[in-house]
Design an enzyme around this catalytic site. Structure first.
Site, short mmCIF file in Angstrom:
data_model
loop_
_atom_site.label_atom_id
_atom_site.label_comp_id
_atom_site.label_asym_id
_atom_site.label_seq_id
_atom_site.Cartn_x
_atom_site.Cartn_y
_atom_site.Cartn_z
N HIS A 88 0.83 -1.22 0.00
CA HIS A 88 0.00 0.00 0.00
C HIS A 88 0.86 1.26 0.00
O HIS A 88 0.50 2.27 0.63
CB HIS A 88 -0.96 0.02 1.21
CG HIS A 88 -1.96 -1.09 1.22
ND1 HIS A 88 -3.20 -0.98 0.67
CD2 HIS A 88 -1.89 -2.35 1.71
CE1 HIS A 88 -3.87 -2.12 0.83
NE2 HIS A 88 -3.09 -2.97 1.45
N ASN A 161 -10.30 -2.98 2.41
CA ASN A 161 -9.95 -2.99 0.99
C ASN A 161 -11.22 -2.79 0.16
O ASN A 161 -12.32 -2.80 0.70
CB ASN A 161 -9.32 -4.34 0.61
CG ASN A 161 -7.86 -4.45 1.04
OD1 ASN A 161 -7.19 -3.45 1.26
ND2 ASN A 161 -7.38 -5.66 1.13
FE1 HDE Z 1 -2.46 -4.80 5.47
N1 HDE Z 1 -0.67 -3.99 5.94
N2 HDE Z 1 -1.78 -6.61 6.06
N3 HDE Z 1 -4.19 -5.69 4.86
N4 HDE Z 1 -3.13 -3.05 4.85
C1 HDE Z 1 -0.33 -2.70 5.79
O1 HDE Z 1 0.77 -1.39 7.39
C2 HDE Z 1 -0.67 -6.83 6.79
C3 HDE Z 1 -4.53 -7.00 4.99
C4 HDE Z 1 -4.39 -2.76 4.40
O2 HDE Z 1 -3.25 3.46 4.01
C5 HDE Z 1 0.99 -2.36 6.41
O3 HDE Z 1 1.08 0.81 7.76
C6 HDE Z 1 -0.58 -8.21 7.16
C7 HDE Z 1 -5.93 -7.21 4.81
C8 HDE Z 1 -4.48 -1.38 4.02
O4 HDE Z 1 -1.64 3.32 5.49
C9 HDE Z 1 1.42 -3.68 7.07
C10 HDE Z 1 -1.68 -8.82 6.61
C11 HDE Z 1 -6.44 -5.96 4.55
C12 HDE Z 1 -3.22 -0.86 4.28
C13 HDE Z 1 0.29 -4.60 6.69
C14 HDE Z 1 -2.43 -7.81 5.93
C15 HDE Z 1 -5.34 -5.03 4.57
C16 HDE Z 1 -2.41 -1.93 4.79
C17 HDE Z 1 1.97 -1.72 5.49
C18 HDE Z 1 -2.06 -10.29 6.65
C19 HDE Z 1 -7.90 -5.59 4.24
C20 HDE Z 1 -2.77 0.56 4.02
C21 HDE Z 1 2.07 -0.28 5.91
C22 HDE Z 1 -2.18 -10.79 7.96
C23 HDE Z 1 -8.79 -5.88 5.34
C24 HDE Z 1 -2.99 1.45 5.20
C25 HDE Z 1 1.27 -0.18 7.09
C26 HDE Z 1 -2.60 2.87 4.88
C27 HDE Z 1 -1.08 -1.77 5.19
C28 HDE Z 1 0.26 -5.87 7.10
C29 HDE Z 1 -3.60 -8.10 5.21
C30 HDE Z 1 -5.52 -3.64 4.29
C31 HDE Z 1 2.77 -4.21 6.68
C32 HDE Z 1 0.55 -8.84 7.97
C33 HDE Z 1 -6.69 -8.53 4.92
C34 HDE Z 1 -5.69 -0.66 3.45
O5 HDE Z 1 1.49 -3.56 8.44
#
Ligand code: HDE
Length: 706
Positions: A88, A161
């Site tokens: 993202h 999402n």
């Molecule tokens: Fe994320 N995800 N994600 N994700 N995600 C990040 O956090 C992560 C997942 C989502 O505009 C990171 O600050 C793991 C699902 C959005 O700043 C990080 C897993 C969904 C955003 C991270 C998921 C999301 C992130 C990277 C699996 C929808 C952007 C930078 C367990 C429900 C937020 C940050 C923004 C961002 C980890 C899966 C949505 C690395 C480990 C499912 C919208 O922490």
């Protein structure tokens, strides 16, 4: 000889209301320019006399290390970047508020959901997932939809999402998924796309991904605008009321102006014409004083109801069809302001799944549990230390206080000797609140310690099938075409074959068409852990089944030549605006077009820089001479050709036959969405047709069905 010094006055430099560093102007007269304007200073507040030349020995001599003004400026510049988000990375954001429709006390004690009409400030960041910060907006990808609610009981982050399901069921697989999707490590390409071997290699060994794969191969992954996409919290959350009773909930955002996507060829062309298409669209909408509205809907269900479903609500690869649990609309979010500074707000905003308020709690979804760790952890790296909550975009807008102290970039100055709790020395300082502080839901948890996936997560194909079978024929064609496109970019034949083996478990027709498109035959179906079953199709999963005609928030491109009929042009502009559309004037020159009434209509774009892929519908109004000039212009020919190929409504004056011929279009190609502007009523007819959106019936004529 030293170059003559160019003295630039700092007095006229606009200093934004919020942009001015707080110290400016506090120093009295010595801290002002000669005519009383704000002064340029170092970060120590030292007034700067010359910001153009470094300090040197003689006109050609070496620059002096002593030059603290130069050193400070370059040092700060050297450190301007922070690590981009691992996923993202590319995003755009907006401020606004959430307004509650009705008290929800029955299901949650969340303070911001208790009073009808109450407004809670929000900050929203939309993003793509796989691309780097500088990649393009129209990549085929999931879009992030992260909302920070600044409630009076602390920050609640709903990090969702635009697709309601996810690729994997357990957080332990996330690094592998992302490594496979992002650029190959040895070559750092391809950028912002899944059409490569490593992604599909991983996917071909991960049957649980196939439901989400259906979604990303659909038009959901190429939205027309951030304003026109749905949002989903994905996981099952718990809502908890003041009696401690829990209700499961899924969160949904619905765009007020409808969900809309572009077609793939359009996405590819927009990427070249305007890589910032989505950012610009959001920014221009808010900058122009319009708002962006999403409704918040909840799917509410009890634990007993969850037990009765054919799938596990803790499995993030599954959705709950709205036909089974309908949405209850509980409020609306109105975005109304652009960030003042991209870095300070959009880049530094730190969302965290663990940020919940009393009344909202987690479920045992193993993907969600992993996210509870990941977001806080990643901010420590990205923002450099434990005090990132003090950065203004992250700070709660309610009182917050505790005994956490010190650390990198501590901005607060906590007074007194007491930095611990319990204490007797500072009875007026903050204390815990047993009655209304956050209390985790008291669920019964017991079991054997195991690394295992529950059997109830094992059906990987039924919902993928349901999604595919819920689509219109047009949408199915696009899914088939996207799979053929992506897999044709995969170099390893065995990977293509493995993917098709999974498609065979989803839908025979889908698999047959993709196999044909790839020139594959004789592939055997994958072995399923659980054989898929047929579910009832869900109309809510199709964009086109729900689409209602509207021009609200859309944009019409009006290509105008010099001497074009002023009354016609003005009529089109008026009609489009009355229907809620924006109009962008595209002319031969950026200065604009001089119309038949002698007035100059200023242009937003020049025809060579504004392909029709940037607009929802187009009209071309030319004088006879202008029509002859346009006919010779490649950009004008592409304008028409692409508008037609992208299934748009096209209105045109009847002197443009040569341009159309050169664009490859004949009389036989003219269909109901091609409107010749011969009489007054034609303008209205064009606006009506444009509101209907794309003319899908044209598609087989411009692209052979896959
Ligand atoms: Fe994320 N995800 N994600 N994700 N995600 C990040 O956090 C992560 C997942 C989502 O505009 C990171 O600050 C793991 C699902 C959005 O700043 C990080 C897993 C969904 C955003 C991270 C998921 C999301 C992130 C990277 C699996 C929808 C952007 C930078 C367990 C429900 C937020 C940050 C923004 C961002 C980890 C899966 C949505 C690395 C480990 C499912 C919208 O922490």
């Amino acid at each position: 000889m030293a170059s003559p010094k160019k003295r630039r006055s700092t007095t006229k430099r606009p200093v934004g209301k919020r942009g001015a560093p707080s110290g400016i102007g506090n120093g009295g007269e010595t801290h002002q320019t000669a005519d009383g304007g704000p002064l340029l200073t170092t970060n120590q507040g030292i007034p700067i006399s010359d910001n153009q030349n470094s300090l040197r020995v003689g006109p050609h001599g070496p620059v002096l290390l002593e030059d603290f003004i130069l050193r400070e400026k370059i040092m700060h510049f050297d450190h301007e970047r922070i690590p981009e988000r691992i996923v993202h990375a590319r995003g755009s954001a907006a401020h606004g508020y959430f307004e509650c429709y009705q008290p929800l006390a029955k299901v949650t004690k969340a303070d911001f959901l208790q009073r009808k009409g109450e407004r809670t400030p929000v900050f929203v960041r939309f993003s793509t997932v796989a691309g780097s910060k500088g990649s393009r907006d129209l990549a085929r990808d999931v879009r992030g939809f992260a909302v920070k609610f600044y409630t009076q009981q602390g920050n609640f982050d709903l990090i969702g999402n635009n697709i309601p399901v996810f690729f994997i069921q357990d957080a332990i697989k996330f690094p592998d998924l992302i490594h496979a999707a992002k650029q190959d490590p040895d070559r750092e390409f391809p950028q912002a796309q899944t059409a490569h071997d490593t992604f599909w290699d991983f996917i071909s060994f991960t049957p649980e991904s196939f439901h989400t794969v259906m979604w990303i191969m659909s038009d959901r992954a190429i939205p027309r605008s951030f304003r026109m996409m749905e949002g989903f919290g994905v996981h099952t959350f718990r809502l908890v009321n003041d009696k401690g009773q829990s209700t499961f909930a899924k969160f949904h955002w619905r765009p007020a102006i409808g969900t809309q996507s572009v077609v793939w060829d359009e996405a590819v062309k927009i990427s070249g014409a305007d890589p910032d298409f989505h950012r610009r669209d959001l920014w221009e909408t808010l900058d122009g004083g319009d708002t962006v509205v999403f409704e918040l809907g909840l799917q509410l269900f009890t634990e007993e109801e969850a037990d009765g479903f054919d799938f596990d609500v803790l499995d993030a690869t599954k959705l709950i069809p709205e036909e089974i649990v309908p949405l209850k609309m509980v409020g609306r979010m109105v975005l109304n302001r652009n960030p003042d500074n991209f870095f300070a707000e959009t880049e530094q905003v730190a969302f965290c799944v663990a940020n919940v308020v009393p009344g909202i709690d987690f479920s045992n979804d193993p993907l969600m549990q992993g996210r509870l760790f990941s977001y806080l952890d990643t901010q420590l790296k990205r923002l450099g230390g434990p005090n990132f909550h003090q950065i203004s975009i992250n700070a709660p807008k309610c009182q917050f206080a505790n005994f956490q102290r010190d650390g990198h970039m501590q901005m607060h100055v906590p007074a007194g000797r007491v930095n611990y709790e319990p204490n007797s020395l500072a009875p007026d300082m903050q204390r815990e609140a047993p009655a209304n502080g956050f209390r985790s839901f008291t669920s019964e948890e017991a079991g054997t310690k195991l690394r295992i996936r529950p059997e109830s997560f094992a059906d990987h194909y039924s919902q993928a099938r349901m999604f595919y079978q819920s689509q219109t024929d047009v949408e199915r064609n696009h899914i088939v075409a996207a799979l053929i496109f992506e897999l044709s970019k995969v170099e390893t034949r065995a990977i293509r074959e493995r993917v098709v083996s999974h498609l065979l478990k989803i839908d025979d027709d889908l698999a047959a068409r993709v196999s044909k498109g790839l020139g594959l035959s004789g592939i055997r179906p994958a072995i399923a852990a659980v054989e898929p079953r047929d579910m009832d199709p869900s109309a809510a999963l199709s964009i086109l089944k729900k689409a209602a005609p509207t021009l609200e928030g859309r944009c019409i491109g009006l290509l105008v030549s010099d001497d074009a009929d002023a009354a016609l042009v003005n009529g089109l502009v008026k009609g489009a605006r009355a229907a809620g559309a924006k109009v962008k004037i595209v002319a031969e020159k950026i200065a604009g077009a001089e119309l038949s009434d002698g007035k100059v209509l200023p242009a937003n774009e020049r025809v060579a820089g504004a392909p029709s892929s940037l607009f929802d519908a187009v009209a071309i109004v030319a004088s006879d001479k202008g029509a002859a000039r346009l006919a010779r212009m490649g950009a004008a020919q592409d304008f028409v050709r692409d508008a037609y190929a992208h299934l748009k409504a096209i209105a045109f004056t009847d002197n443009l036959a040569e341009l159309f011929t050169k664009s490859g279009l004949s009389d036989a190609d003219m269909d109901e969405a091609c409107v010749s502007l011969t009489k007054r009523a034609d303008t209205g007819r064009f606006i009506e047709l444009a509101a209907k959106g794309k003319l899908w019936a044209r598609e087989p004529k411009v692209r052979p069905l896959p």
